[in-house]
Motif scaffolding. Structure first.
Motif, PDB file in Angstrom:
ATOM      1  N   TYR A 128     101.272  43.574  28.895  1.00  0.00           N
ATOM      2  CA  TYR A 128     100.458  43.633  27.522  1.00  0.00           C
ATOM      3  C   TYR A 128     101.948  44.875  26.991  1.00  0.00           C
ATOM      4  N   ALA A 129     102.030  43.370  25.955  1.00  0.00           N
ATOM      5  CA  ALA A 129     103.402  45.083  25.394  1.00  0.00           C
ATOM      6  C   ALA A 129     102.517  44.915  23.199  1.00  0.00           C
ATOM      7  N   MET A 130     102.909  45.623  22.969  1.00  0.00           N
ATOM      8  CA  MET A 130     102.724  46.196  21.510  1.00  0.00           C
ATOM      9  C   MET A 130     103.765  46.558  21.255  1.00  0.00           C
ATOM     10  N   ASP A 131     104.175  46.264  19.420  1.00  0.00           N
ATOM     11  CA  ASP A 131     105.845  46.561  18.876  1.00  0.00           C
ATOM     12  C   ASP A 131     104.749  47.478  17.272  1.00  0.00           C
ATOM     13  N   TRP A 132     105.432  48.492  17.314  1.00  0.00           N
ATOM     14  CA  TRP A 132     105.726  49.316  15.884  1.00  0.00           C
ATOM     15  C   TRP A 132     105.930  49.868  15.829  1.00  0.00           C
ATOM     16  N   GLN A 133     106.890  49.309  14.491  1.00  0.00           N
ATOM     17  CA  GLN A 133     107.894  50.563  13.760  1.00  0.00           C
ATOM     18  C   GLN A 133     109.078  49.384  14.604  1.00  0.00           C
ATOM     19  N   ASN A 134     109.601  50.666  14.693  1.00  0.00           N
ATOM     20  CA  ASN A 134     110.752  50.604  16.299  1.00  0.00           C
ATOM     21  C   ASN A 134     110.460  50.853  17.002  1.00  0.00           C
ATOM     22  N   TRP A 135     109.254  50.728  18.043  1.00  0.00           N
ATOM     23  CA  TRP A 135     108.874  51.403  18.909  1.00  0.00           C
ATOM     24  C   TRP A 135     108.127  50.363  19.572  1.00  0.00           C
ATOM     25  N   GLU A 136     108.008  49.930  21.148  1.00  0.00           N
ATOM     26  CA  GLU A 136     107.634  48.568  21.790  1.00  0.00           C
ATOM     27  C   GLU A 136     107.118  49.868  23.084  1.00  0.00           C
ATOM     28  N   PHE A 137     105.296  49.624  23.258  1.00  0.00           N
ATOM     29  CA  PHE A 137     104.309  50.692  24.262  1.00  0.00           C
ATOM     30  C   PHE A 137     103.546  48.911  25.313  1.00  0.00           C
ATOM     31  N   ALA A 138     104.197  48.991  26.034  1.00  0.00           N
ATOM     32  CA  ALA A 138     103.523  48.654  27.653  1.00  0.00           C
ATOM     33  C   ALA A 138     103.002  49.275  28.180  1.00  0.00           C
ATOM     34  N   ALA A 139     101.631  48.593  29.135  1.00  0.00           N
ATOM     35  CA  ALA A 139     101.562  48.151  30.411  1.00  0.00           C
ATOM     36  C   ALA A 139     101.590  47.543  31.042  1.00  0.00           C
ATOM     37  N   GLN A 140     101.672  47.823  32.103  1.00  0.00           N
ATOM     38  CA  GLN A 140     101.775  46.365  33.664  1.00  0.00           C
ATOM     39  C   GLN A 140     101.537  46.665  34.832  1.00  0.00           C
ATOM     40  N   VAL A 141     101.085  45.944  35.053  1.00  0.00           N
ATOM     41  CA  VAL A 141     100.363  45.986  36.207  1.00  0.00           C
ATOM     42  C   VAL A 141     100.897  45.181  37.341  1.00  0.00           C
ATOM     43  N   ASN A 142     101.535  45.434  38.850  1.00  0.00           N
ATOM     44  CA  ASN A 142     101.554  44.665  39.489  1.00  0.00           C
ATOM     45  C   ASN A 142     100.922  44.352  40.638  1.00  0.00           C
ATOM     46  N   ASN A 143     100.419  43.290  41.660  1.00  0.00           N
ATOM     47  CA  ASN A 143     100.046  43.166  42.717  1.00  0.00           C
ATOM     48  C   ASN A 143      98.707  43.434  42.408  1.00  0.00           C
ATOM     49  N   LEU A 144      98.174  42.739  41.252  1.00  0.00           N
ATOM     50  CA  LEU A 144      96.976  42.798  40.553  1.00  0.00           C
ATOM     51  C   LEU A 144      95.839  43.107  41.575  1.00  0.00           C
ATOM     52  N   SER A 145      95.881  42.399  42.641  1.00  0.00           N
ATOM     53  CA  SER A 145      94.748  42.275  43.929  1.00  0.00           C
ATOM     54  C   SER A 145      94.817  43.185  44.679  1.00  0.00           C
ATOM     55  N   ASP A 146      95.796  43.884  44.834  1.00  0.00           N
ATOM     56  CA  ASP A 146      96.185  45.018  45.383  1.00  0.00           C
ATOM     57  C   ASP A 146      96.484  44.328  47.375  1.00  0.00           C
ATOM     58  N   ARG A 147      97.072  42.852  47.241  1.00  0.00           N
ATOM     59  CA  ARG A 147      96.912  42.317  48.803  1.00  0.00           C
ATOM     60  C   ARG A 147      97.952  43.448  49.456  1.00  0.00           C
ATOM     61  N   ARG A 148      97.554  43.643  50.824  1.00  0.00           N
ATOM     62  CA  ARG A 148      98.990  44.228  51.256  1.00  0.00           C
ATOM     63  C   ARG A 148      99.812  43.371  52.423  1.00  0.00           C
ATOM     64  N   ASN A 149     100.879  42.165  51.858  1.00  0.00           N
ATOM     65  CA  ASN A 149     101.010  41.090  52.503  1.00  0.00           C
ATOM     66  C   ASN A 149     101.978  41.941  53.832  1.00  0.00           C
ATOM     67  N   MET A 150     102.270  41.521  54.797  1.00  0.00           N
ATOM     68  CA  MET A 150     103.194  41.811  55.685  1.00  0.00           C
ATOM     69  C   MET A 150     104.610  40.737  55.315  1.00  0.00           C
ATOM     70  N   GLY A 151     105.486  42.123  54.927  1.00  0.00           N
ATOM     71  CA  GLY A 151     106.512  41.533  53.902  1.00  0.00           C
ATOM     72  C   GLY A 151     107.525  40.981  55.226  1.00  0.00           C
ATOM     73  N   LEU A 152     107.460  42.099  55.793  1.00  0.00           N
ATOM     74  CA  LEU A 152     108.958  41.551  57.502  1.00  0.00           C
ATOM     75  C   LEU A 152     108.400  42.640  58.804  1.00  0.00           C
ATOM     76  N   ARG A 153     108.208  41.140  58.894  1.00  0.00           N
ATOM     77  CA  ARG A 153     107.678  41.210  60.723  1.00  0.00           C
ATOM     78  C   ARG A 153     109.144  41.707  61.855  1.00  0.00           C
ATOM     79  N   THR A 154     109.675  42.267  62.482  1.00  0.00           N
ATOM     80  CA  THR A 154     111.373  41.349  62.854  1.00  0.00           C
ATOM     81  C   THR A 154     111.064  41.002  64.556  1.00  0.00           C
ATOM     82  N   ARG A 155     109.915  41.624  64.860  1.00  0.00           N
ATOM     83  CA  ARG A 155     109.819  41.472  65.971  1.00  0.00           C
ATOM     84  C   ARG A 155     108.157  40.126  66.568  1.00  0.00           C
ATOM     85  N   CYS A 156     107.832  39.895  67.910  1.00  0.00           N
ATOM     86  CA  CYS A 156     106.508  39.803  68.161  1.00  0.00           C
ATOM     87  C   CYS A 156     105.382  40.585  68.894  1.00  0.00           C
TER      88      CYS A 156
END
Length: 668
Positions: free
Chosen positions: A617-645
């Motif tokens: 979410y971002a809001m402009d005020w005059q020459n300013w921008e204020f923003a709030a951002q959330v990544n991985n909203l569900s907090d799911r910890r995926n196994m991004g990389l597994r190199t061996r079985c």
């Protein structure tokens, strides 16, 4: 050329892929509905008398090494604008490619915050099968390391062009999966600047400053970023400083440019976890004392001018990189030097209703590295290329033909030994044809190649395999068909279907860390990209990829290659709530993958697929921008990389959890 359709359809629907019937049905429904979604009706040829004349914004890209109109190229190009990057809140070029370009990415095991980019399912060697460019200069390394893109501040980016499919003729070896080209801001219109501060989860502090000065033909710009973060795991602290200075001078049809950059990175190396630990306690580390330090310096020059009927351009870049890491008491200290030069020319002329555009050039690269254990690597490569595009003015048909020849000499001496001397050719024939109603069909067939890098053709003395390392060049016969509908930069849809038949693919074997040439393999797939306005101030961007990566013959015939997902989807909704308030929502889903060494497809475990979401979410005020951002909203910890079985090994690198970032930016 159309014979690829049965093969791709069979590959995508093969029993070894994880595509569900529902996914296939959804794809068929989407494709059938494309004309209705766009309001264009069925795709059919129209005469000049019945085709409406619509004035649309013409979008230019550099996919043919000079500026060209996107809708006239016989290739599929995804364009990410600098405005989209800044509005989305992404913090690096790497993150923009993954989130805004619909490209699959996964966690890596290195120092920097970059993620591994995989365009078309090349798994462990994804970075070696994609060419990465900044302002036309290659940034691929001569070893197995992926190129770092975090050194480039996002405020300095004008656009990112993602060309999927082979770009070997124009951009060289290692481009079978595609080309990712980052173009920095040059055509500055006025003096301006900005300051930004971000604070967030994991003790993250992100400072940025940017300024540009325009004085007649002279343009000066400077960008600075300082990032300090603990990231998601213990001993994963990262402090990074990125600086970029650019000087440009333009006079009539001549432009001269100078680029200087500096990046420093220092932080911890958390290492891998067992699968059980990654599921229960993903934030821990077994290597609290491991750390790394990298310093990169770059200087680049470029020039472009018009001489009669010819456009002439030249580039030169010198890069020094010092990388030190300590892993369980073992120190690696590498000093790398890269010198790249290139000269190219393009001319256009017309004869009897046929336009012709000829592009020719020469590229040269010298890559050298000194390693602490007493290894010296010297690599050089030279190439000559030509691309000829014919345009039939009466129908708009574009026929392209290209050829590149290269010579490479690579040698490693000292504690590691090995050599590679190879000649190679890449060739391509392409076709683009308007079919009316804003639709355009394009296709290409060709041959691309990749040569073994320093970590692949050499080995440590005393640890070499019984048979000397003698890797053959990897080659691929490439076929691609595409259908595109465009109405300017803010509305387009493109469907691509492709087939890459590889011989001598280079990769790690299934039992050790030796590099080998695989038995014949193939990559098949379908890709769908769309960007559509839904209502005033609301737009939807989507990407869908269905892919198959299998062995064609040999011991593992029919088996799926590891670290390749069969399906991937992304959606991004942008909503301007008012002239000063904006919301952006994103979602990404990827199917499961086989773990790193599961060539025989017998490992009972998989790298689980899943979805993740982000919101800003971002809001402009005059020459300013204020923003709030959330990544991985569900907090799911995926196994991004597994190199061996083996479940007892520390082979898993988890994805980050939920993270909040608050930022304030002032423009002046």
């Amino acid at each position: 050329m159309t014979s690829v359709f049965p093969r791709v359809g069979a590959a995508v629907a093969a029993r070894r892929t994880t595509l569900s019937a529902a996914a296939c049905t959804a794809l068929s429904t989407t494709l059938a509905a494309l004309p209705l979604l766009l309001g264009t009706g069925p795709v059919k040829a129209q005469s000049a008398a019945t085709t409406p004349v619509v004035q649309l914004e013409r979008v230019t890209v550099t996919a043919n090494r000079f500026e060209a109109l996107l809708d006239e190229l016989p290739a599929g190009v995804t364009l990410i604008t600098g405005e989209q990057i800044r509005r989305s809140g992404v913090t690096s070029a790497n993150e923009a490619i993954a989130r805004l370009g619909g490209v699959y990415s996964r966690a890596n095991n290195g120092l920097d915050a970059d993620r591994t980019i995989d365009l078309r399912g090349f798994g462990e060697t994804a970075s070696s099968n994609t060419v990465f460019l900044v302002d036309g200069v290659r940034f691929n390394e001569g070893d197995s390391l992926a190129p770092s893109l975090t050194w480039l501040p996002v405020d300095a980016i004008e656009r990112i062009e993602i060309t999927r499919g082979s770009g070997a003729v124009l951009w060289g070896e290692g481009a079978t999966a595609g080309v990712i080209h980052i173009i920095t801001r040059k055509n500055l219109q006025r003096s301006s600047g900005s300051l930004q501060l971000g604070i967030g989860s994991n003790n993250t502090r992100d400072w940025r400053a940017q300024a540009q000065l325009v004085n007649g033909p002279l343009q000066v710009s400077a960008s600075q970023r300082v990032l300090d973060t603990d990231q998601a795991r213990a001993n994963q602290h990262l402090r990074e400083q990125d600086s970029l200075f650019q000087l440009g001078y333009t006079h009539e049809q001549t432009r001269l440019g100078l680029k200087a950059a500096l990046q420093t990175q220092a932080g911890g190396l958390a290492g891998g976890l067992t699968p059980a630990e990654a599921a229960a306690t993903p934030d821990i580390t077994h290597k609290p004392d491991n750390h790394g330090d990298t310093r990169t310096r770059l200087v680049g020059l470029n020039a472009q001018t018009q001489l009669g009927d010819w456009q002439l351009a030249a580039d030169a870049s010198l890069r020094h990189k010092r990388s030190i890491s300590v892993d369980s008491g073992w120190t690696n200290d590498n000093a790398t030097r890269v010198l790249q030069t290139g000269v190219r020319a393009q001319t256009q002329f017309a004869t009897a209703g046929i336009g012709q555009q000829l592009t020719v050039g020469v590229d040269h690269e010298r890559w050298s590295q000194l390693r602490i254990e007493g290894t010296e690597i010297q690599q050089r490569m030279s190439a000559v290329f030509a691309q000829d595009d014919l345009t039939l003015r009466s129908t708009g048909t574009v026929l392209g033909m290209g050829l590149r020849t290269l010579q490479a000499h690579r040698e490693t001496v000292g504690q590691q030994t090995g050599a590679l001397h190879a000649n190679g050719r890449a060739a391509e024939v392409s076709l683009a044809q308007p079919v009316g109603g804003g639709w355009r069909v394009h296709g290409k067939v060709g041959r691309s190649l990749r040569l073994a890098n320093a970590d692949e053709y050499s080995c440590f003395t005393g640890y070499c395999p019984p048979t000397p390392v003698d890797l053959k060049p990897q080659t691929s016969n490439d076929v691609e068909l595409g259908l595109r509908h465009s109405q300017g930069a803010d509305q387009h849809t493109e469907l691509r279907i492709y087939h890459h038949a590889l011989r001598n693919e280079i990769g790690l074997d299934e039992t050790s860390f030796n590099n080998i040439n695989y038995a014949p393999t193939r990559r098949d797939g379908i890709e769908l990209d769309t960007l559509q306005p839904l209502a005033h101030g609301v737009s939807l961007q989507g990407h869908l990829a269905l892919r198959s990566a299998v062995f064609r013959s040999g011991t593992f015939a029919g088996n799926t290659l590891p670290l390749v997902s069969a399906a991937q989807a992304q959606l991004r909704l942008r909503w301007a709530l008012s002239p000063v308030r904006r919301v952006e929502l994103g979602g990404r889903w990827v199917s499961s993958q086989r773990v790193g060494n599961d060539f025989d497809n017998t490992c009972p475990a998989r790298i689980a697929g899943g979805a993740s979401f982000d919101a800003r979410y971002a809001m402009d005020w005059q020459n300013w921008e204020f923003a709030a951002q959330v990544n991985n909203l569900s907090d799911r910890r995926n196994m991004g990389l597994r190199t061996r079985c083996n479940a007892a090994l520390n082979s898993v690198y988890p994805e980050p959890g939920r993270a909040l970032m608050l930022s304030a930016r002032v423009n002046f």
